[in-house]
Enzyme design. Structure first.
Site, short mmCIF file in Angstrom:
data_model
loop_
_atom_site.label_atom_id
_atom_site.label_comp_id
_atom_site.label_asym_id
_atom_site.label_seq_id
_atom_site.Cartn_x
_atom_site.Cartn_y
_atom_site.Cartn_z
N ASP A 154 12.65 3.11 8.79
CA ASP A 154 11.65 3.76 9.64
C ASP A 154 11.44 5.23 9.31
O ASP A 154 10.32 5.70 9.22
CB ASP A 154 12.02 3.61 11.13
CG ASP A 154 10.90 4.12 12.02
OD1 ASP A 154 9.78 3.58 11.93
OD2 ASP A 154 11.14 5.07 12.79
N GLY B 278 3.45 -2.07 9.99
CA GLY B 278 3.22 -3.51 9.98
C GLY B 278 2.94 -4.09 8.61
O GLY B 278 2.71 -5.30 8.49
N VAL B 279 3.00 -3.27 7.55
CA VAL B 279 2.69 -3.77 6.21
C VAL B 279 3.83 -4.62 5.65
O VAL B 279 3.64 -5.38 4.69
CB VAL B 279 2.36 -2.59 5.26
CG1 VAL B 279 3.63 -1.85 4.86
CG2 VAL B 279 1.60 -3.06 4.04
N GLY B 280 5.05 -4.48 6.22
CA GLY B 280 6.17 -5.30 5.77
C GLY B 280 7.28 -4.55 5.07
O GLY B 280 8.06 -5.14 4.32
N LYS B 281 7.40 -3.27 5.33
CA LYS B 281 8.43 -2.45 4.66
C LYS B 281 9.84 -2.91 5.04
O LYS B 281 10.71 -3.10 4.19
CB LYS B 281 8.24 -0.97 5.00
CG LYS B 281 6.90 -0.39 4.60
CD LYS B 281 6.80 1.09 4.88
CE LYS B 281 6.83 1.40 6.37
NZ LYS B 281 5.64 0.88 7.08
N SER B 282 10.09 -3.06 6.34
CA SER B 282 11.43 -3.42 6.80
C SER B 282 11.79 -4.84 6.37
O SER B 282 12.94 -5.12 6.01
CB SER B 282 11.52 -3.30 8.33
OG SER B 282 11.32 -1.96 8.73
N GLY C 273 3.93 3.04 3.58
CA GLY C 273 2.76 2.24 3.86
C GLY C 273 2.48 2.24 5.35
O GLY C 273 3.28 2.71 6.15
N SER C 274 1.35 1.67 5.72
CA SER C 274 0.96 1.65 7.13
C SER C 274 1.91 0.79 7.95
O SER C 274 2.60 -0.09 7.42
CB SER C 274 -0.48 1.14 7.27
OG SER C 274 -0.59 -0.16 6.72
N HIS D 270 8.11 9.13 7.06
CA HIS D 270 8.08 7.74 7.52
C HIS D 270 8.20 6.80 6.32
O HIS D 270 7.53 6.96 5.31
CB HIS D 270 6.78 7.46 8.27
CG HIS D 270 6.63 6.04 8.73
ND1 HIS D 270 7.44 5.48 9.69
CD2 HIS D 270 5.79 5.06 8.33
CE1 HIS D 270 7.10 4.22 9.89
NE2 HIS D 270 6.09 3.94 9.08
N ARG E 195 -4.80 -1.97 -13.41
CA ARG E 195 -4.14 -3.23 -13.75
C ARG E 195 -3.14 -3.09 -14.89
O ARG E 195 -2.18 -3.85 -14.99
CB ARG E 195 -5.20 -4.29 -14.11
CG ARG E 195 -6.13 -4.61 -12.94
CD ARG E 195 -7.04 -5.75 -13.27
NE ARG E 195 -6.29 -6.98 -13.51
CZ ARG E 195 -6.88 -8.14 -13.83
NH1 ARG E 195 -8.18 -8.22 -13.95
NH2 ARG E 195 -6.14 -9.21 -14.04
#
Length: 310
Positions: free
Chosen positions: A178, A157-161, A154-155, A139, A244
């Site tokens: 996807d 809805g995190v904004g990958k697409s 990432g989970s 995925h 960091r």
């Protein structure tokens, strides 16, 4: 279920033609390895890999032509087996007459190529390794950024697409949204490509499915790419600690390949596309021997030494 490729797929993709036995073009090929049966022609049959494509070049033909017609028939009887997928003759060499009736009985197609034998061997092997390699579906969104294969994970809805869409608008390319199919072509190299049903498509929440090639042109998509780095987009809820300075190296194992992994916190106001671009360029710089963290540490050490001397 065993993965296979048909002879028709092989000849359609490569510079190879069916010389005899076109009716057997659907014969399956199950091994990515190709056999050059030099020892078999001399009569040594132990460990003969008859389930592979048999490649005959100038050396093998020269040996065969040195034999009588009866000896050639016996040689070809050893060469041909009921599960031999095909016999390929390189360099445009004429098919020996004694071979044709034996292959017709067993349903083995005879293929021909005008290329030199080593090139035919490499082309067939590369094609079959890509088609028959074990595959893993993962995925994520796979994009090409500055020529590098970057997998965004990432989970949901995190904004990958959405990040991929902005990268496309910045001139980068989409490989798969996807889900990406990964396969290994050697001990160090993973290739990723989109499943056929997902090719060129990108799903944006609230907008639906868009065809990237139709909207942005063929330059915005790519069929496959070597996976070089994984970027994990993690929602920053204040509980996760991050390195960091970027001095810690993280990897994820896919098959037997250790793929570098970078974790990027996601929160409102961050331009993820710009960060992904910077992460890709920084990874490339590290691969070429420049490490900004090491440079910073050296400067810090010099500053500490100067303060001590003062």
């Amino acid at each position: 279920m065993e993965t296979s490729v048909t002879v028709k797929e092989l000849v359609t993709t490569l510079d190879i033609e069916i010389l005899h036995g076109a009716e057997f073009e659907k014969r399956p090929i199950v091994s990515s390895e190709v056999s050059r049966p030099g020892l078999v022609l001399t009569g040594y049959k132990d460990f003969y890999p008859h389930e592979r494509i048999q490649l005959i070049g100038r050396t093998e033909i020269s040996y065969i032509n040195s034999k009588t017609a009866e000896e050639r028939i016996e040689i070809f009887k050893m060469l041909c087996h009921k599960d031999t997928p095909a016999i390929v003759i390189s360099r445009g060499i004429e098919v020996p007459a004694e071979l044709i009736p034996l292959t017709e009985v067993l349903g083995i197609p005879i293929l021909g190529s005008r290329s030199k034998t080593s090139r035919v061997l490499a082309n067939i092997t590369n094609f079959l390794e890509g088609k028959l390699a074990e595959r893993l579906s993962k995925h994520g969104v796979f994009v090409e950024v500055f020529g590098m294969g970057v997998l965004l994970v990432g989970s949901s809805g995190v904004g990958k697409s959405e990040t991929a869409l902005e990268l496309i608008q910045r001139g980068h390319r989409l490989i798969s949204d996807d889900r990406v199919d990964l396969y290994m072509i050697d001990e160090l190299t993973l290739i990723g490509e989109a499943p056929e049903i997902l090719q060129n498509l990108l799903e944006i929440r609230g907008l639906g499915i868009i065809d990237v090639m139709s909207l942005y042109g063929v330059a915005a998509i790519r069929r496959s790419k070597k996976l070089e780095v994984i970027i994990d987009l993690v929602i920053d809820d204040g509980t996760v600690e991050y390195d960091r300075l970027g001095s810690k190296k993280e990897f994820e194992q896919v098959f037997e390949v250790q793929v570098p992994k970078i974790r990027i916190p996601v929160k409102t106001g961050r331009n993820l596309a710009a960060i992904v671009e910077s992460a890709a360029m920084n990874f490339r710089a590290n691969s070429m021997g420049y490490n900004a963290t090491d440079a910073f540490n050296k400067k810090l050490d010099r500053l500490i030494m100067q303060n001590r001397e003062e």
